[in-house]
Motif scaffolding. Structure first.
Motif, PDB file in Angstrom:
ATOM      1  N   ARG A 134      -3.459  -0.507   2.842  1.00  0.00           N
ATOM      2  CA  ARG A 134      -2.132  -1.135   2.827  1.00  0.00           C
ATOM      3  C   ARG A 134      -2.022  -1.977   1.563  1.00  0.00           C
ATOM      4  O   ARG A 134      -2.886  -2.814   1.290  1.00  0.00           O
ATOM      5  CB  ARG A 134      -1.915  -1.999   4.068  1.00  0.00           C
ATOM      6  CG  ARG A 134      -0.456  -2.379   4.287  1.00  0.00           C
ATOM      7  CD  ARG A 134      -0.290  -3.414   5.384  1.00  0.00           C
ATOM      8  NE  ARG A 134      -0.760  -4.733   4.935  1.00  0.00           N
ATOM      9  CZ  ARG A 134      -0.683  -5.844   5.672  1.00  0.00           C
ATOM     10  NH1 ARG A 134      -0.188  -5.793   6.883  1.00  0.00           N
ATOM     11  NH2 ARG A 134      -1.122  -6.999   5.192  1.00  0.00           N
ATOM     12  N   ILE A 135      -0.976  -1.734   0.801  1.00  0.00           N
ATOM     13  CA  ILE A 135      -0.776  -2.394  -0.486  1.00  0.00           C
ATOM     14  C   ILE A 135       0.424  -3.326  -0.398  1.00  0.00           C
ATOM     15  O   ILE A 135       1.506  -2.921   0.046  1.00  0.00           O
ATOM     16  CB  ILE A 135      -0.545  -1.362  -1.602  1.00  0.00           C
ATOM     17  CG1 ILE A 135      -1.728  -0.393  -1.699  1.00  0.00           C
ATOM     18  CG2 ILE A 135      -0.316  -2.052  -2.941  1.00  0.00           C
ATOM     19  CD1 ILE A 135      -1.536   0.722  -2.718  1.00  0.00           C
ATOM     20  N   ASN A 136       0.261  -4.558  -0.846  1.00  0.00           N
ATOM     21  CA  ASN A 136       1.343  -5.544  -0.858  1.00  0.00           C
ATOM     22  C   ASN A 136       2.201  -5.334  -2.103  1.00  0.00           C
ATOM     23  O   ASN A 136       1.712  -5.444  -3.238  1.00  0.00           O
ATOM     24  CB  ASN A 136       0.730  -6.954  -0.854  1.00  0.00           C
ATOM     25  CG  ASN A 136       1.765  -8.049  -0.719  1.00  0.00           C
ATOM     26  OD1 ASN A 136       2.912  -7.886  -1.126  1.00  0.00           O
ATOM     27  ND2 ASN A 136       1.363  -9.183  -0.165  1.00  0.00           N
ATOM     28  N   LEU A 137       3.482  -5.049  -1.902  1.00  0.00           N
ATOM     29  CA  LEU A 137       4.424  -4.831  -2.999  1.00  0.00           C
ATOM     30  C   LEU A 137       5.131  -6.110  -3.434  1.00  0.00           C
ATOM     31  O   LEU A 137       5.958  -6.061  -4.354  1.00  0.00           O
ATOM     32  CB  LEU A 137       5.476  -3.800  -2.578  1.00  0.00           C
ATOM     33  CG  LEU A 137       4.966  -2.410  -2.190  1.00  0.00           C
ATOM     34  CD1 LEU A 137       6.103  -1.562  -1.657  1.00  0.00           C
ATOM     35  CD2 LEU A 137       4.297  -1.732  -3.374  1.00  0.00           C
ATOM     36  N   GLY A 138       4.832  -7.233  -2.806  1.00  0.00           N
ATOM     37  CA  GLY A 138       5.525  -8.482  -3.100  1.00  0.00           C
ATOM     38  C   GLY A 138       4.932  -9.188  -4.300  1.00  0.00           C
ATOM     39  O   GLY A 138       4.532 -10.359  -4.204  1.00  0.00           O
ATOM     40  N   CYS A 139       4.887  -8.493  -5.433  1.00  0.00           N
ATOM     41  CA  CYS A 139       4.249  -9.005  -6.638  1.00  0.00           C
ATOM     42  C   CYS A 139       5.074  -8.558  -7.842  1.00  0.00           C
ATOM     43  O   CYS A 139       6.095  -7.877  -7.700  1.00  0.00           O
ATOM     44  CB  CYS A 139       2.818  -8.483  -6.733  1.00  0.00           C
ATOM     45  SG  CYS A 139       2.714  -6.668  -6.781  1.00  0.00           S
ATOM     46  N   SER A 140       4.613  -8.890  -9.028  1.00  0.00           N
ATOM     47  CA  SER A 140       5.316  -8.442 -10.227  1.00  0.00           C
ATOM     48  C   SER A 140       5.030  -6.964 -10.476  1.00  0.00           C
ATOM     49  O   SER A 140       3.963  -6.452 -10.097  1.00  0.00           O
ATOM     50  CB  SER A 140       4.883  -9.259 -11.441  1.00  0.00           C
ATOM     51  OG  SER A 140       3.583  -8.878 -11.854  1.00  0.00           O
ATOM     52  N   PRO A 141       5.934  -6.257 -11.135  1.00  0.00           N
ATOM     53  CA  PRO A 141       5.656  -4.862 -11.492  1.00  0.00           C
ATOM     54  C   PRO A 141       4.394  -4.716 -12.345  1.00  0.00           C
ATOM     55  O   PRO A 141       3.654  -3.742 -12.194  1.00  0.00           O
ATOM     56  CB  PRO A 141       6.910  -4.437 -12.261  1.00  0.00           C
ATOM     57  CG  PRO A 141       7.983  -5.356 -11.779  1.00  0.00           C
ATOM     58  CD  PRO A 141       7.314  -6.663 -11.494  1.00  0.00           C
ATOM     59  N   ASP A 142       4.142  -5.701 -13.192  1.00  0.00           N
ATOM     60  CA  ASP A 142       2.947  -5.613 -14.047  1.00  0.00           C
ATOM     61  C   ASP A 142       1.665  -5.680 -13.223  1.00  0.00           C
ATOM     62  O   ASP A 142       0.700  -4.964 -13.507  1.00  0.00           O
ATOM     63  CB  ASP A 142       2.957  -6.750 -15.082  1.00  0.00           C
ATOM     64  CG  ASP A 142       4.001  -6.533 -16.161  1.00  0.00           C
ATOM     65  OD1 ASP A 142       4.495  -5.390 -16.312  1.00  0.00           O
ATOM     66  OD2 ASP A 142       4.350  -7.514 -16.856  1.00  0.00           O
ATOM     67  N   VAL A 143       1.635  -6.547 -12.213  1.00  0.00           N
ATOM     68  CA  VAL A 143       0.451  -6.644 -11.349  1.00  0.00           C
ATOM     69  C   VAL A 143       0.266  -5.347 -10.568  1.00  0.00           C
ATOM     70  O   VAL A 143      -0.860  -4.830 -10.451  1.00  0.00           O
ATOM     71  CB  VAL A 143       0.573  -7.850 -10.398  1.00  0.00           C
ATOM     72  CG1 VAL A 143      -0.463  -7.776  -9.282  1.00  0.00           C
ATOM     73  CG2 VAL A 143       0.411  -9.153 -11.172  1.00  0.00           C
TER      74      VAL A 143
END
Length: 384
Positions: free
Chosen positions: A363-372
């Motif tokens: 499970r990957i958290n998408l609540g980050c910057s596009p760069d991260v």
């Protein structure tokens, strides 16, 4: 008019945070596991909390904090459903509420249905309430995951007394349809069972998808269901401890009213202050911008996987900022997140924690910057 995507805070500033996301692993690890987001708080929340600190307003949570009426208005604006504030009670968090409701609606040893792959604390909440977990996995189709209504009916016919529903579903991001929820309620009614619906991800439903609260799906769902709601997931307030237990019928509301006062005293005062500000119309533009950022990252992840990990299987979530990705084709074993953490220095949530159906998944958290997000996928792809 489409909102502009919210911008995540810089990585060096995020690493100054003391929460679990930023203190569980060393600084060289990109943390995309636990459900915390990397954005600044909604301005109305920041102002409300600052004001409370400046006043020294750090005492006990009052019986009437304003959260119930604020949520009712929010649900009316966002979901077209206006629950009755007098049929709600607050507590510390959603899982606390789940346990307390189950304690009052099942008997010790009763079986409670869960629908894996599902949020890992469900497996702990049921026995804490005195129940026994009965697994009825989601049915994976060509393009989505759906409730196994026939399997649920068999479980209820076999003696299960309740179902713990994830609506929207974590980790798949599935938003159950009104028709499915109404059918589930009819099945539960036939067997005199209860449905407890965790709706913490509801404010994060994509703008092109319709979210239906379980209690609003039908007359039967209103009669036999309970919902748990909170601002904590969408507005990143988990540490402040505030959730609502919601009923829609006189009989279920009486169950909530019969709970000891101590259950409501567990509500964090800062959590209540923040939730009122989150549910206020002033915070709607911030939430719209958050949804735009999450949707952009969900599309970006699709592109990144196609470019760097073409064997990965992923469906864009209908709600939430958590992406469920099948990495079985990579040949990294039942729990690929372990190798990814050790060798790529990216922390993802372990798929098997969600149930046997999570083998080979992360499970990957998408609540980050596009760069991260981009760097995380590139690091993982380097393992091939």
């Amino acid at each position: 008019m489409t909102a502009a995507p919210l911008e995540a805070l810089p990585l060096d500033l995020l690493r100054e945070r003391g929460s679990a996301k930023w203190r569980t692993y060393p600084r060289d690890v990109l943390p995309l596991f636990v459900a915390e987001t990397d954005y600044p708080l909604a301005p109305a929340i920041t102002a409300a909390l600052h004001g409370a600190v400046e006043r020294g307003d750090t005492g006990y949570t009052p019986g009437e904090s304003g959260v119930r009426s604020a949520y009712a208005a929010f649900a009316g604006r966002r979901f077209g459903w206006r629950p009755d504030p007098t049929r709600m009670r607050s507590t510390g968090d959603v899982i606390m509420g789940v346990v307390e409701i189950l304690r009052r609606t099942i008997s010790p040893g009763d079986r409670v249905v869960v629908t894996p792959p599902v949020y890992p604390p469900f497996y702990e909440a049921v026995p804490e309430a005195g129940g026994v977990v009965e697994r009825v996995p989601l049915v994976e189709g060509a393009g989505d995951y759906r409730l196994d209504l026939d399997g649920i009916e068999r479980a209820f016919a076999g003696g299960a007394r309740a179902l713990l529903l994830c609506n929207p579903h974590n980790p798949t991001g599935t938003v159950h349809t009104r028709e499915e929820l109404a059918a589930l309620a009819e099945i539960a009614a036939r067997h005199d069972a209860v449905v407890v619906s965790d709706e913490i991800h509801a404010p994060l439903t994509r703008t092109d998808i319709v979210f239906t609260p379980f209690l609003a799906a039908s007359a039967a769902s209103a009669a036999l269901g309970y919902a748990l709601v909170s601002a904590s997931k969408a507005f990143n307030l988990a540490g402040l401890k505030c959730a609502l237990m919601v009923a829609a019928a006189p009989e279920t509301a009486a169950v909530l009213r019969g709970m000891p006062e101590e259950i409501e005293w567990r509500t964090g005062y800062f959590g209540a202050i923040a939730a009122v500000a989150a549910f206020d119309p002033e915070s709607d533009p911030w939430l719209d911008s958050l949804l735009a950022a999450i949707e952009a990252n969900a599309v970006l992840l699709d592109d990144l996987l196609a470019e760097h990990l073409p064997g990965a299987r992923y469906r864009r979530p209908e709600a939430g900022y958590l992406a469920w990705v099948d990495l079985t084709a990579q040949g990294w074993g039942d729990n690929p997140a372990k190798r990814i953490l050790t060798e790529a220095r990216v922390a993802l949530h372990y798929g098997p924690a969600f149930g046997d159906e999570g083998r080979g998944h992360v499970r990957i958290n998408l609540g980050c910057s596009p760069d991260v997000l981009r760097e995380a996928v590139e690091r993982i792809a380097a393992l091939r």
